[in-house]
Design an enzyme around this catalytic site. Structure first.
Site, PDB file in Angstrom:
ATOM      1  N   LYS A   1       9.035  -0.067  -8.419  1.00 42.90           N
ATOM      2  CA  LYS A   1       7.615   0.015  -8.741  1.00 42.90           C
ATOM      3  C   LYS A   1       7.357   1.253  -9.596  1.00 42.90           C
ATOM      4  O   LYS A   1       8.025   2.258  -9.426  1.00 42.90           O
ATOM      5  CB  LYS A   1       6.787   0.077  -7.451  1.00 42.90           C
TER       6      LYS A   1
ATOM      7  N   LYS B   1       5.607  -2.223 -11.322  1.00 41.45           N
ATOM      8  CA  LYS B   1       6.242  -3.444 -11.804  1.00 41.45           C
ATOM      9  C   LYS B   1       6.822  -3.271 -13.204  1.00 41.45           C
ATOM     10  O   LYS B   1       7.964  -3.647 -13.468  1.00 41.45           O
ATOM     11  CB  LYS B   1       5.214  -4.597 -11.855  1.00 41.45           C
TER      12      LYS B   1
ATOM     13  N   GLU C   1       8.907  -9.456 -11.059  1.00 37.52           N
ATOM     14  CA  GLU C   1       8.962 -10.742 -11.761  1.00 37.52           C
ATOM     15  C   GLU C   1       8.614 -10.657 -13.244  1.00 37.52           C
ATOM     16  O   GLU C   1       9.092 -11.459 -14.044  1.00 37.52           O
ATOM     17  CB  GLU C   1       8.042 -11.768 -11.075  1.00 37.52           C
TER      18      GLU C   1
ATOM     19  N   HIS D   1      12.315 -16.258  -1.919  1.00 38.38           N
ATOM     20  CA  HIS D   1      11.101 -15.727  -1.300  1.00 38.38           C
ATOM     21  C   HIS D   1      10.387 -16.865  -0.558  1.00 38.38           C
ATOM     22  O   HIS D   1      10.146 -17.926  -1.142  1.00 38.38           O
ATOM     23  CB  HIS D   1      10.158 -15.180  -2.363  1.00 38.38           C
TER      24      HIS D   1
ATOM     25  N   SER E   1       8.803 -11.005   1.525  1.00 37.69           N
ATOM     26  CA  SER E   1       8.416  -9.990   0.542  1.00 37.69           C
ATOM     27  C   SER E   1       6.946 -10.136   0.197  1.00 37.69           C
ATOM     28  O   SER E   1       6.454 -11.251   0.011  1.00 37.69           O
ATOM     29  CB  SER E   1       9.271 -10.144  -0.729  1.00 37.69           C
ATOM     30  N   GLY E   2       6.250  -8.996   0.098  1.00 35.43           N
ATOM     31  CA  GLY E   2       4.851  -9.007  -0.321  1.00 35.43           C
ATOM     32  C   GLY E   2       3.950  -8.246   0.623  1.00 35.43           C
ATOM     33  O   GLY E   2       3.568  -8.765   1.669  1.00 35.43           O
ATOM     34  N   GLY E   3       3.643  -7.003   0.290  1.00 39.13           N
ATOM     35  CA  GLY E   3       2.705  -6.220   1.083  1.00 39.13           C
ATOM     36  C   GLY E   3       3.256  -5.726   2.402  1.00 39.13           C
ATOM     37  O   GLY E   3       2.510  -5.598   3.381  1.00 39.13           O
TER      38      GLY E   3
ATOM     39  N   PHE F   1      10.576  -4.557   0.670  1.00 41.87           N
ATOM     40  CA  PHE F   1       9.422  -3.669   0.661  1.00 41.87           C
ATOM     41  C   PHE F   1       9.238  -3.070  -0.734  1.00 41.87           C
ATOM     42  O   PHE F   1      10.185  -2.554  -1.320  1.00 41.87           O
ATOM     43  CB  PHE F   1       9.617  -2.525   1.655  1.00 41.87           C
ATOM     44  N   GLY F   2       8.021  -3.133  -1.256  1.00 36.91           N
ATOM     45  CA  GLY F   2       7.720  -2.495  -2.529  1.00 36.91           C
ATOM     46  C   GLY F   2       6.946  -1.211  -2.294  1.00 36.91           C
ATOM     47  O   GLY F   2       7.507  -0.131  -2.142  1.00 36.91           O
ATOM     48  N   GLY F   3       5.623  -1.342  -2.223  1.00 29.96           N
ATOM     49  CA  GLY F   3       4.791  -0.188  -1.932  1.00 29.96           C
ATOM     50  C   GLY F   3       5.121   0.453  -0.599  1.00 29.96           C
ATOM     51  O   GLY F   3       4.936   1.658  -0.420  1.00 29.96           O
TER      52      GLY F   3
END
Length: 428
Positions: free
Chosen positions: A151, A153, A180, A303, A354-356, A377-379
């Site tokens: 991140k 993105k 993506e 995913h 994945s996602g949030g 995990f992203g954020g």
């Protein structure tokens, strides 16, 4: 249009392809009429009587609407395998999810599931690695895998991208992937990003003693360029490639699976854009169908949603996707519109949540998915107050606590990174 497609006395053959549809007829059209038109249009017929459809041909190839539940707005149709190019996902979809979705006789029509016969399964390779192969590749057999997405993105230079990936690896991530919409932009070219990030993944491996996998996005304008990018990764010593499955398209995915066999690369499937036709529960195509097609073609991980994160997807839907990814024999579940599927020799896919997600959600994720899941995990890693490496470490610490049956609050007393994550994300 012939009128003999409703056939509730028909018992499907082992060679039939079976579809379940949700149907809502338009005003003035009764339910069986709509089902008849849908079955005919998806196979051999047209909107009016056609002299070129002989009785002999119709008897051999006609579809059978063998299950009708008007109250539930559900039908199931058995199609002869002769109607399909058995090794072509695009051709199958052009029939059972093609023109029928535009017919005026229905207000809404949704393809809920497809049960593939053994003859069709035999035409596909399925995943090359799949869940067991990914575990062997990463050297991790006894726990969920931990991953992240670089991140922001887009916007980072190739050097900065590689640095963020390295910190993630060093902190404890098993996998680091592109997002993506990062492909080959001026500020972060594909080739430079791949080279730099893979070098730092190797550095992290030597420092940690763990395998570290970089999933570089090879989504491209043409199949030729996609394959060229895959071969660059192969030459650089990568173990993975990532593809945006819906924007790339089914022909691209089948092409990629064929070429990836020689490249010995695992394939990570990002499902961005799927909600354009999966999110409406009354019209389009279900995510379950997308997942099954990915396993059929041979993507290695997919995913599927999180239940507890930011993305749409109820628990029952996500768990149905999980089962379709990992089970050898999927039982029918009428309440969830799932048809029975024997996957035969095709390997299971590794499901990705994945996602949030934040580190503090790991106990819930483990309770939902169990051991066989990639937690991404992203954020939840890059927003850690102590930085990216600490965010990755907090995820590993949260997973250790969960596997040991210790509360995060208790484990955090002796693990600073987790303590900070608990203070930031865990609701008091």
């Amino acid at each position: 249009m012939r009128r003999d497609y409703i056939d509730t006395g028909y018992s499907p053959k082992d060679t039939d392809l079976i579809c379940e549809f949700h149907i809502e007829p338009s005003a003035g059209v009764n339910f069986e009429e709509a089902a008849t038109h849908m079955a005919g249009e998806s196979s051999i017929d047209s909107w009016t009587e056609i002299s070129t459809l002989s009785p002999e041909l119709a008897a051999r190839l006609k579809p059978h609407v063998f299950y009708v539940d008007e109250d539930a707005q559900t039908v199931r149709v058995a199609y002869s395998e002769e109607l399909f190019e058995l090794g072509s996902v695009p051709q199958v979809l052009s029939a059972v999810a093609g023109n029928i979705l535009s017919m005026k006789v229905v207000d809404n029509l949704r393809l809920q599931d497809i049960a593939f016969p053994g003859s069709m399964l035999n035409e596909f390779k399925g995943p090359k690695f799949g869940l067991p192969g990914i575990r062997e590749l990463t050297g991790v057999q006894d726990r969920p895998l931990i991953g992240t997405i670089v991140k922001p993105k887009v916007g980072l230079t190739s050097e900065k991208h590689a640095e963020v990936a390295y910190k993630s690896f060093a902190g404890g991530c098993d996998l680091v992937k592109d997002d993506e919409n990062l492909t080959d932009q001026k500020f972060n070219s594909f080739e430079k990003r791949a080279e730099l990030t893979l070098k730092l993944a190797e550095k992290a491996e030597s420092e940690t003693g763990e395998r570290k996998m970089y999933l570089c996005n090879i989504t491209a304008p043409t199949c030729k360029e996609m394959i060229r990018r895959m071969n660059i990764l192969k030459d650089l010593g990568a173990s993975y490639a990532m593809i945006d499955i819906v924007p790339a398209g089914w022909t691209a995915l089948q092409t990629l699976r064929e070429e990836a066999d020689d490249a010995e690369l695992a394939l990570h499937a990002h499902r961005c854009m799927h909600s354009a036709y999966t999110r409406n529960p009354r019209h389009g195509i279900s995510m379950l169908v997308v997942a099954k097609l990915c396993r059929l073609i041979g993507l290695d991980q997919l995913h599927i949603g999180t239940v507890v994160g930011k993305m749409h997807g109820e628990k029952h839907e996500v768990l149905s996707l999980r089962d379709e990814c990992v089970l050898d024999n999927v039982p029918a579940d009428e309440s969830q519109h799932v048809l029975a599927q024997d996957w035969g020799r095709l390997k299971p896919m590794f499901p990705v949540a994945s996602g949030g997600l934040a580190p503090t959600m790991i106990p819930d994720l483990y309770a939902i998915f169990g051991r066989d899941v990639i937690m991404q995990f992203g954020g939840g890693i890059h927003a850690h107050p102590m930085g990216t490496a600490a965010g990755a470490t907090a995820c590993r610490q949260a997973l250790e606590a969960t596997l040991e049956g210790v509360s995060l609050q208790e484990y955090a007393k002796n693990h600073r990174e987790l303590e900070v994550a608990v203070d930031k994300w865990l609701k008091k």
